[in-house]
Scaffold this active site. Structure first.
Site, PDB file in Angstrom:
ATOM      1  N   ASP A  28       0.867  -1.178   0.000  1.00  0.00           N
ATOM      2  CA  ASP A  28       0.000   0.000   0.000  1.00  0.00           C
ATOM      3  C   ASP A  28       0.902   1.226   0.000  1.00  0.00           C
ATOM      4  O   ASP A  28       1.729   1.376   0.891  1.00  0.00           O
ATOM      5  CB  ASP A  28      -0.891   0.013   1.246  1.00  0.00           C
ATOM      6  CG  ASP A  28      -2.008  -1.024   1.158  1.00  0.00           C
ATOM      7  OD1 ASP A  28      -2.074  -1.737   0.136  1.00  0.00           O
ATOM      8  OD2 ASP A  28      -2.797  -1.124   2.111  1.00  0.00           O
TER       9      ASP A  28
ATOM     10  N   ASP B 252     -14.103  -5.214  -3.547  1.00  0.00           N
ATOM     11  CA  ASP B 252     -14.167  -5.206  -2.091  1.00  0.00           C
ATOM     12  C   ASP B 252     -15.521  -5.764  -1.692  1.00  0.00           C
ATOM     13  O   ASP B 252     -16.560  -5.166  -1.992  1.00  0.00           O
ATOM     14  CB  ASP B 252     -13.994  -3.783  -1.540  1.00  0.00           C
ATOM     15  CG  ASP B 252     -12.559  -3.278  -1.696  1.00  0.00           C
ATOM     16  OD1 ASP B 252     -11.660  -4.111  -1.946  1.00  0.00           O
ATOM     17  OD2 ASP B 252     -12.336  -2.060  -1.565  1.00  0.00           O
TER      18      ASP B 252
END
Lengths: 252, 208
Positions: free
Chosen positions: A11, A130
């Site tokens: 990330d 997601d």
């Protein structure tokens, strides 16, 4: 034989690697290129960079990360976060990225999946999903980094993006992400049996057994993991040795 | 000097960086005159077969490729670039390729996941300079939905996915690699070094 893949996920926030727990509470964990080289040397099969800042003024920073990675790393890598147009895709691909992951933009503009696939090939287009469980056996698609619910059912959505030309599904269980309680194997199995394209499991890896469960029981083609490797609880080499001992085919 | 052919579809930077890593000089161009000056040509490629041939024709690059091959210059096709070396593809219709190697490009059967994405093994069928220092059964990185079915005896390597398909070919000065050598770490870099004629750099690559 085709090997199953282990994919560390980095990330990236403003050019630095961070990892969130349930998408908040970020801890700085280093330079993306250094980490990418380290993981490659350790045996990572692929890398994913998720640009979690994803603002347009951050674009130049991310392109620089992509360019520098492409100079040093000779395994495939995917860029996700803030990609909204085929021009964005082209820019990332020309800078050296191999694949583009799109999530929110795919939901708001599904044509982006088909246009990207037409222009750059299906292998470039990873649709990140997601998923949050809303009832037994039922998952809903969330967007905007998991903050916004959509009316989309996960199974229907993955089948739709497959038909639009997605090359892979990167499936994150929001319920498990950051918990280290293991991947949502049930969700994985449902999605893997609903599509013919490869499925990458994400969210919840805490132990090597979790990786095995996702690949074997969840029928995932690859496992994405962050903190299990970032904080050196396990090395990728250890993970591969373990999985090989359980008869999962791994690249050596 | 190696000329990397830019026909406006592909990720060329990775290929150039890989050559750089093994110590081979290369340049990227979409200009026929510039590419005509190269000693060796690389035809990379990602995308659709028909569109690729269209772009090559529109940019006037198909002619320089044919001429260079005719002059005996080495040509390496990578991924889609390898497929373009063949007679014809049934990807999204029926499209003619360069026909340097007789054969067709076909889609994988529906019994397996398509695209074929990930690390799979090469089984060496015939040795060649391109495979110098490459270990049999090495894992390399594939991303493709179509595969070549040569009608000539050109296979250097095959790979199993639903069926044994041709993953590396060579016919005289023309070679093709179905996987991505620039993304296949040590094994891929060795093959690019072999193509570039800088095989003495293998010690450097081994240290990666």
């Amino acid at each position: 034989m085709l090997a199953k893949r282990i994919i560390p996920c980095l990330d990236v926030d403003r050019g630095r690697v961070v990892k969130g727990t349930n998408f908040v509470d970020l801890v700085d964990a280093g330079d993306p290129i250094e980490q990418a080289k380290y993981y490659t040397a350790e045996g990572a099969d692929e890398l994913v960079f998720l640009d979690i800042t994803a603002s347009s003024d951050n674009r130049a920073t991310m392109l620089d990360v992509v360019r520098r990675t492409a100079e040093e790393v000779f395994i495939p890598f995917t860029i996700g976060g803030g990609i909204r147009t085929t021009a964005d895709m082209r820019e990332m691909l020309r800078s050296g990225a191999d694949k583009i992951a799109i999530n929110t933009a795919a939901v708001s503009t599904p044509e982006l999946v088909s246009e990207g696939a037409d222009r750059f090939g299906v292998q470039c287009i990873v649709v990140a999903v997601d998923a949050k469980q809303i009832a037994p056996g039922q998952w809903r698609v969330f967007v905007n980094g998991g903050r916004t619910s959509t009316p989309l059912d996960v199974i229907e959505w993955v089948q739709m993006v497959e038909s639009l030309g997605a090359g892979e599904i990167l499936l994150t269980s929001m319920d498990r992400d950051g918990t280290k309680d293991g991947y949502d194997v049930e969700l994985l199995r449902r999605v893997a049996s609903a599509v013919r394209i490869p499925v990458i499991a994400s969210g919840g890896a805490g132990t090597l057994e979790h990786l095995y469960a996702a690949l074997h029981d969840g029928h995932a083609d690859a496992v994405l993991a962050a903190s299990i490797f970032h904080f050196r609880r396990h090395t990728i080499a250890e993970a591969k040795d373990y999985l090989r001992s359980k008869h999962i085919i791994m690249r050596h | 000097m190696i000329g990397i052919i830019d026909y406006h579809l592909n990720n060329l930077r990775s290929v150039q960086k890989a050559f750089e890593k093994v110590g081979a000089e290369s340049f990227i161009s979409d200009q026929p005159e510039a590419l005509a000056g190269a000693d060796k040509l690389v035809l990379p490629g990602v995308g659709a077969f028909g569109k690729a041939m269209d772009n090559l024709r529109t940019l006037g690059l198909d002619a320089v490729i044919r001429r260079s091959v005719g002059e005996g210059k080495p040509l390496l096709g990578i991924c889609l670039g390898m497929q373009l070396l063949f007679t014809r593809s049934d990807e999204g219709g029926s499209f003619d390729g360069f026909d340097f190697i007789r054969g067709e490009i076909k889609q994988f059967p529906s019994t397996v996941k398509v695209p074929h994405i990930g690390w799979n093994q090469i089984d060496i069928r015939r040795d060649a300079p391109l495979l110098r220092a490459v270990t049999d059964h090495s894992f390399v990185y594939f991303v493709h939905s179509y595969y070549a079915v040569p009608e000539e005896d050109v296979a250097l390597c095959t790979t199993d996915y639903a069926l044994p398909f041709t993953s590396v070919v060579q016919k005289e000065n023309i070679s093709g690699i179905q996987f991505h050598p620039e993304k296949s770490q040590t094994t891929g870099l060795r093959m690019l070094a072999n193509f570039a004629g800088v095989g003495d750099r293998h010690a450097v690559i081994g240290a990666l």
